[in-house]
Design a protein around this motif. Sequence first.
Motif, short mmCIF file in Angstrom:
data_model
loop_
_atom_site.label_atom_id
_atom_site.label_comp_id
_atom_site.label_asym_id
_atom_site.label_seq_id
_atom_site.Cartn_x
_atom_site.Cartn_y
_atom_site.Cartn_z
N ALA A 274 -27.00 10.41 -33.03
CA ALA A 274 -27.82 10.46 -31.82
C ALA A 274 -29.16 9.75 -32.03
O ALA A 274 -29.65 9.04 -31.13
CB ALA A 274 -28.05 11.92 -31.42
N SER A 275 -29.73 9.93 -33.21
CA SER A 275 -31.01 9.26 -33.48
C SER A 275 -30.85 7.75 -33.51
O SER A 275 -31.67 7.00 -32.95
CB SER A 275 -31.57 9.75 -34.82
OG SER A 275 -31.78 11.14 -34.78
N MET A 278 -30.38 6.25 -30.05
CA MET A 278 -31.59 6.22 -29.22
C MET A 278 -32.62 5.21 -29.71
O MET A 278 -33.63 4.99 -29.03
CB MET A 278 -32.22 7.61 -29.21
CG MET A 278 -31.40 8.66 -28.49
SD MET A 278 -31.02 8.21 -26.78
CE MET A 278 -32.67 8.19 -26.08
N THR A 282 -35.32 3.09 -27.27
CA THR A 282 -36.73 3.34 -27.59
C THR A 282 -37.47 2.03 -27.83
O THR A 282 -38.64 1.86 -27.41
CB THR A 282 -36.82 4.25 -28.83
OG1 THR A 282 -36.11 5.47 -28.59
CG2 THR A 282 -38.27 4.58 -29.14
N ALA A 315 -27.77 2.09 -25.74
CA ALA A 315 -27.50 3.42 -26.30
C ALA A 315 -26.01 3.67 -26.43
O ALA A 315 -25.55 4.35 -27.35
CB ALA A 315 -28.15 4.50 -25.45
#
Length: 328
Positions: A274-275, A278, A282, A315
């Motif tokens: 998930a990091s 993203m 970002t 994403a």
Amino acid sequence: MLTTYTVVEGRLAVRNGVQEHEALRAAVWLDLLNPTAEEERAVQDALRLEVPTREEMQEIESSSRLYREEDALFLTANFLYGVEEGEFGSTPITFVLSQHNLVTVRYATPRAFLGFITRCQKHPPTLLRSADHVMLGLFEMVVDRLADILERVGGDMDSASRTAFRSAKGQARADRRDADLRTALLALGQVGEVTSRASETLLGLSRILTFLGTEKDALIRKENAVAIKTLVRDLRSLVDHANFLSNKANFLLDAILGIIGIDQNGIIKTFTVASVAMMPPTLIASIYGMNFKFMPELDWHFGYPLAILVMIVSAILPVFYFKRKGWL
């Protein structure tokens, strides 16, 4: 408390408290439970032997636990107690064996002592015919109780392992699986503690019987030689079984900790994916969040929805990539 056990006309006579010297000398078994100074002094004066203190009983060197003083043998070992109540522990118990009397000094009551007292009430002439026979009868009851405890511990360990592995293989909710694994860990911890204390008791009894075998005097009657050999054989089998249970408990503990580690790695992997997913959105949002005066995209009519679309696509693409690699 001082309790004496004597056979009078084929019946068991049990008396509590300090008694006359003749009555104490006539008793086959004198049981001192949390004795007072007066009770210790009465036994010492009547039998002319030294009753060990609680501090002396807790010494661990062999010479302080197994020794002879004049015509009496002093035998001390740690005994498991309180398993049935759930608050178990080990307590040192000293057996002082003389020609006509057996003195036991203890500060807790293992279930084996209660069982032997019950048997003495049913068959007093047989079980209380001599001091050494009483001592060996207590040892036999202790061994029987340890065998029952180890059997029950093995059953508890099997139940805990089935619960843990069934929960790990199934599709149970995370909180339910965590509860099952926690229960299995607590059960294995108790199994390990009980097994180690049972092994300590078995080791102490083995040392006592070895010491008795080296003495070979009139305190141990010849008719009890068979009972000693049987006890030694039973102790060896129980020691082997206790070692097996200990090794099995360690294996199951490692397996359950491995399952917990796999679950934690899965959670960490999910957060990591998930990091990473993203990070591109970002980056795009950071670029268009800069406050430069001249940015061509600021005048685009579809600049805002285009930026949102690019962030969504950036994403989704890493997620598809991770799935293709088998990381999700």
